[in-house]
Design a protein around this motif. Sequence first.
Motif, short mmCIF file in Angstrom:
data_model
loop_
_atom_site.label_atom_id
_atom_site.label_comp_id
_atom_site.label_asym_id
_atom_site.label_seq_id
_atom_site.Cartn_x
_atom_site.Cartn_y
_atom_site.Cartn_z
N THR A 37 0.51 -0.82 -0.01
CA THR A 37 -0.01 0.28 -0.43
C THR A 37 0.74 1.39 -0.11
OG1 THR A 37 -1.80 -1.32 0.69
CG2 THR A 37 -2.06 1.45 1.62
N VAL A 38 2.31 1.32 0.72
CA VAL A 38 3.07 2.42 0.77
C VAL A 38 3.90 2.31 -0.55
CG1 VAL A 38 5.14 3.49 1.78
CG2 VAL A 38 3.29 2.13 3.37
N ALA A 39 3.39 1.73 -1.02
CA ALA A 39 4.44 1.51 -2.65
C ALA A 39 3.26 2.26 -3.95
CB ALA A 39 5.12 -0.25 -3.84
N LEU A 40 2.46 1.90 -3.29
CA LEU A 40 1.51 3.05 -4.81
C LEU A 40 1.00 4.33 -4.36
CD1 LEU A 40 -1.93 0.33 -4.05
CD2 LEU A 40 -0.79 0.53 -5.76
N TYR A 41 1.70 5.11 -3.24
CA TYR A 41 1.56 6.10 -3.04
C TYR A 41 2.74 7.12 -4.28
CZ TYR A 41 -1.50 7.16 0.30
OH TYR A 41 -3.00 7.22 0.92
N GLN A 42 3.75 6.05 -4.28
CA GLN A 42 4.56 6.20 -5.10
C GLN A 42 6.02 7.45 -4.60
OE1 GLN A 42 3.92 6.93 -8.74
NE2 GLN A 42 2.42 5.23 -9.40
N PHE A 43 6.02 7.58 -2.95
CA PHE A 43 7.10 8.40 -2.20
C PHE A 43 8.34 7.59 -2.45
CE2 PHE A 43 2.58 10.48 -0.39
CZ PHE A 43 2.95 11.29 -1.47
N VAL A 44 8.50 7.00 -2.02
CA VAL A 44 9.10 6.13 -1.20
C VAL A 44 9.95 4.90 -2.26
CG1 VAL A 44 9.29 6.77 1.41
CG2 VAL A 44 8.44 4.41 -0.07
N PRO A 45 11.43 4.68 -2.53
CA PRO A 45 10.98 3.16 -3.71
C PRO A 45 10.83 2.41 -2.83
CG PRO A 45 13.05 4.83 -2.87
CD PRO A 45 12.82 4.80 -1.71
N ILE A 91 -2.74 12.00 0.42
CA ILE A 91 -3.84 11.95 -0.13
C ILE A 91 -4.29 12.84 -0.78
CG2 ILE A 91 -6.78 11.39 0.47
CD1 ILE A 91 -5.85 10.05 3.29
N ALA A 92 -3.91 13.96 -0.87
CA ALA A 92 -3.79 14.94 -1.31
C ALA A 92 -2.81 14.80 -2.85
CB ALA A 92 -3.28 16.51 -0.61
N SER A 93 -2.18 13.89 -2.29
CA SER A 93 -1.19 14.78 -3.33
C SER A 93 -0.74 13.22 -4.61
CB SER A 93 0.57 13.80 -2.79
OG SER A 93 1.70 13.87 -4.24
N VAL A 94 -1.65 11.90 -3.81
CA VAL A 94 -2.09 11.08 -5.02
C VAL A 94 -3.30 11.72 -5.89
CG1 VAL A 94 -3.55 9.18 -4.86
CG2 VAL A 94 -1.64 9.48 -3.78
N TRP A 95 -4.60 12.30 -5.32
CA TRP A 95 -5.14 12.63 -5.83
C TRP A 95 -4.68 13.80 -7.01
CZ3 TRP A 95 -9.79 15.74 -3.02
CH2 TRP A 95 -10.71 16.66 -3.64
N ALA A 96 -4.40 14.60 -6.68
CA ALA A 96 -3.46 15.49 -7.24
C ALA A 96 -2.64 15.53 -8.21
CB ALA A 96 -2.81 16.57 -6.58
N ARG A 97 -2.04 13.94 -8.69
CA ARG A 97 -1.72 12.85 -9.45
C ARG A 97 -2.29 12.29 -10.50
NH1 ARG A 97 2.81 10.22 -7.27
NH2 ARG A 97 1.67 10.25 -4.88
N GLY A 98 -4.12 12.56 -9.97
CA GLY A 98 -4.71 11.29 -10.74
C GLY A 98 -5.04 10.16 -10.82
N MET A 99 -4.23 10.02 -9.45
CA MET A 99 -3.88 8.12 -9.63
C MET A 99 -5.57 8.20 -8.71
SD MET A 99 -0.06 7.87 -7.73
CE MET A 99 -0.23 6.33 -7.30
N THR A 111 -5.43 -0.18 -5.53
CA THR A 111 -5.70 0.67 -6.88
C THR A 111 -6.77 0.02 -7.50
OG1 THR A 111 -3.07 0.22 -7.68
CG2 THR A 111 -4.97 0.94 -9.11
N LEU A 112 -7.76 1.49 -6.82
CA LEU A 112 -9.11 1.51 -7.79
C LEU A 112 -9.56 1.58 -8.45
CD1 LEU A 112 -10.67 4.27 -4.83
CD2 LEU A 112 -10.37 1.74 -4.31
N THR A 113 -10.63 0.72 -9.84
CA THR A 113 -11.15 0.48 -10.92
C THR A 113 -12.02 1.10 -11.15
OG1 THR A 113 -12.92 -0.99 -10.15
CG2 THR A 113 -10.54 -1.59 -11.06
N GLY A 114 -12.80 2.30 -10.47
CA GLY A 114 -13.54 3.23 -10.25
C GLY A 114 -12.44 4.96 -9.98
N GLY A 115 -13.73 5.63 -10.01
CA GLY A 115 -12.93 7.43 -9.37
C GLY A 115 -12.86 7.26 -8.41
N ALA A 116 -11.95 7.85 -7.99
CA ALA A 116 -12.05 7.82 -5.95
C ALA A 116 -11.99 9.55 -5.26
CB ALA A 116 -10.06 7.34 -5.84
N GLU A 117 -12.37 10.28 -6.41
CA GLU A 117 -12.75 11.81 -5.97
C GLU A 117 -13.34 11.92 -4.45
OE1 GLU A 117 -12.75 10.69 -9.42
OE2 GLU A 117 -11.24 11.72 -9.85
#
Length: 157
Positions: A37-45, A91-99, A111-117
């Motif tokens: 789950t942490v890896a999904l945020y793409q903040f750390v290697p 969370i705001a970063s993931v949202w802003a990056r369209g993830m 990872t969600l298949t639908g919109g997460a807004e």
Amino acid sequence: MTFVRTWAGTAARIVLAAVLGYAGWVKVQDLTEAGRTVALYQFVPEESAQLVGAAVAFVELALALLLLAGLATRAVAAVTALLMVTYIAAIASVWARGMSIDCGCFSSGGTLTGGAERGYVVDIARDLAFLGAAAFLITRPRTRYALDRWVLETKER
């Protein structure tokens, strides 16, 4: 008024302890999933994500236990506030990056298949409420049924 503040602080302390305890417990049950789950945020290697996921789980549990006991309440509330700010920013970063991911706060995430807004708004609002509770405890750490009270009274004798 002090009576109301003391009980409000007690409620904030218990709610935060319950939330952090549950979130940490869920993560500890599957540390591999917490790292994923942490890896999904793409903040750390990716190689560091496993360690970060495990660390977050145990930090949440430690904070929960300290809050539940009411020990070092102001300091623990400050660390909790920093954790909430970090969660909100992530969370705001993931949202802003369209993830489109589940935050993994109280589940294994993914990872969600639908919109997460809508989910992001709810997650951020929830974490802002927890941040508010932590801020309240920073300014008013004296609460009912807390070891802080016993420790401070013993020191003053």
